[in-house]
Motif scaffolding. Sequence first.
Motif, short mmCIF file in Angstrom:
data_model
loop_
_atom_site.label_atom_id
_atom_site.label_comp_id
_atom_site.label_asym_id
_atom_site.label_seq_id
_atom_site.Cartn_x
_atom_site.Cartn_y
_atom_site.Cartn_z
N LYS A 36 26.20 -7.41 31.88
CA LYS A 36 25.38 -6.13 32.68
C LYS A 36 24.86 -5.44 31.67
O LYS A 36 23.67 -5.25 31.63
CB LYS A 36 25.99 -6.28 34.25
CG LYS A 36 25.88 -7.17 35.04
CD LYS A 36 24.91 -9.06 34.97
CE LYS A 36 25.73 -9.41 36.08
NZ LYS A 36 23.98 -10.35 36.43
N GLU A 39 25.36 -5.75 28.53
CA GLU A 39 24.82 -6.15 27.57
C GLU A 39 24.88 -5.42 26.28
O GLU A 39 24.67 -5.63 24.76
CB GLU A 39 23.17 -6.73 27.42
CG GLU A 39 22.42 -7.26 28.50
CD GLU A 39 20.61 -7.79 28.40
OE1 GLU A 39 20.24 -6.88 27.42
OE2 GLU A 39 20.84 -7.93 29.50
N GLN A 64 28.49 -15.19 28.10
CA GLN A 64 28.35 -14.56 26.97
C GLN A 64 28.71 -15.19 25.85
O GLN A 64 28.27 -15.11 24.44
CB GLN A 64 29.37 -12.81 26.82
CG GLN A 64 28.89 -12.21 27.74
CD GLN A 64 27.87 -11.70 27.88
OE1 GLN A 64 27.71 -11.20 27.03
NE2 GLN A 64 27.64 -11.38 28.70
N ALA A 111 24.69 -16.44 25.42
CA ALA A 111 23.47 -14.83 24.42
C ALA A 111 24.59 -14.78 22.63
O ALA A 111 23.60 -14.23 22.32
CB ALA A 111 24.09 -13.59 25.22
#
Length: 552
Positions: free
Chosen positions: A307, A309, A341, A344
């Motif tokens: 969260k 990042e 993740q 990302a």
Amino acid sequence: MNTKWILYGLFFSLLSVSVKAADNRVGIALYESGMTGAAKVFFLDNLPTLTDNVGQAEACYYLGECYLTLGQRDSAGFYYDKGVGLQPDYPYNRVGQASLKLNDDPSGAEALLKDALGTKGYKKDATLQIAIARAYLHAGDAAKAMEHVNKAKELDDKSGLPYLVEGDILVMRGHTGDACAKYESATYFSPDCLGAYLKQAQIYMSTNRSLSLEKLNKVREISPDFCGAYCSLGELHEMSGNSKAAAENYTKFIRSGYYDTENLLRYAGILYFDKQYAGMLPVLEQVLNERPDNLVAKRLYAYCLAKREDGEKCLQAIRHFIESTPEEHQIYQDFLCYAEQLEANKNYNDAVVFYEKALQTDAKHQELNKEIADIFAKTNQLDSAVVYYNRYIDSAGEASAEDLLKLGKCYYNMACRDSVVDEQKAELVKADSLFAALSDKVPSSYVGYFWRARVNSMLDPETLEGLAKPYYEKVVEIGLSNTERYKRELIESYKYLGYYHYVVADAITTKNNGNPDSAKGEYEEAKEFFSKVLALDAKDEIALKALESIKL
């Protein structure tokens, strides 16, 4: 100097602002409220501050009770023994010693209880009878426990404490409704019995939250600074889904300093749902420092980093968690966090694998099909993308405008890629039907018409039928409301419409033996549309060349 640890230190110095208690009352209230972990921490903290032997012996007794409740019999025995040594004529610790013998050495236990009851000044003490009742309760003998509760009532018919323990006995037997009635009696005879209010609140939390809140507010009214009320208020608001109120109240409890590792874990979870990721990180650091292998703490740590990042750091944390956790202990959220993740970090192939694992773990989350489809669309794996978009739409029951657009564009792009005429046409027809549904769903938006125009332009590559014309005209109609915003779409529409009229004009000219005057009207239409393109982009080469070629 490591500023991170300075911040962590400041954070916990703010949390641990408890004032040393002059007596044991707060700890006893915590114990009677069923908050054994917090009570244990209180007495461990308070014991060194007490100067009189009776107060120390009392703290030792309650420490023994806490450890016994927690199943740590050796530690319980240590503190009972220490209490006897500090104050031999304080009989409660001998009751504690007896509670450790009730199952294995009943005769030895009875001798200790007899000795305790014979202590000068305690022969008719109702509270000592309550201690004995608790000893039998620890041993699982509810009937004997109740005998001593009744003796306590006979000795003091105005105390609420016997009803508090009677309620505990009923809870042990699974009769929570009857237990609440006894706790109510406890508050009737002893209106300041915090434990009775809190135990009622705990029972009502899952069945009658307004009544639970009423009991907790009563505790705050009686003792505004009692940390146990804020612990339960935090839990109540957490159960109600009010993360902000949960965090506010549980923070007040943590600031008392009387928390254990389980309380910290719960606090971290509350902060997570309130999106206080910076605040929960030092909490988890402390838990992991004490319990490095704690599954929940490791899981929340990875989630927290996700969260925040923190990029590669988060990916490493969730990867380590997945790789070091037995599969039977892995849950849907673990796979989801790892997949997010990986995505990302643009590790798309592995992201799909773990989205699939999440789906297999909890099939009700069919929305993950959409996440997988998005990855396939992003990586131009269109055949797979349409499979997963269709799965998602089938599970949802109705496609949203976004779903229709994404799936329609997949079919359109597949058609652009494919060279087999029949396959291409089938894909374009599917795309057209999806964009038509999009226009029906959002008729005021240009998007559906715009993509229908592109699809129909491909279905009519020579622009002989003008299949795209009505859709580009609709785009123009909507786009004129804001020419700057819709500039790109207007230019494409004008070019198509200009070319369409040019094709029509050319066909008329050919039919009339090459006489351009017969198609003057269509040529003028074409010139008008290409001129509109130049009004938006004066350097557009296609429009310039088209106007140059139209001699009229």
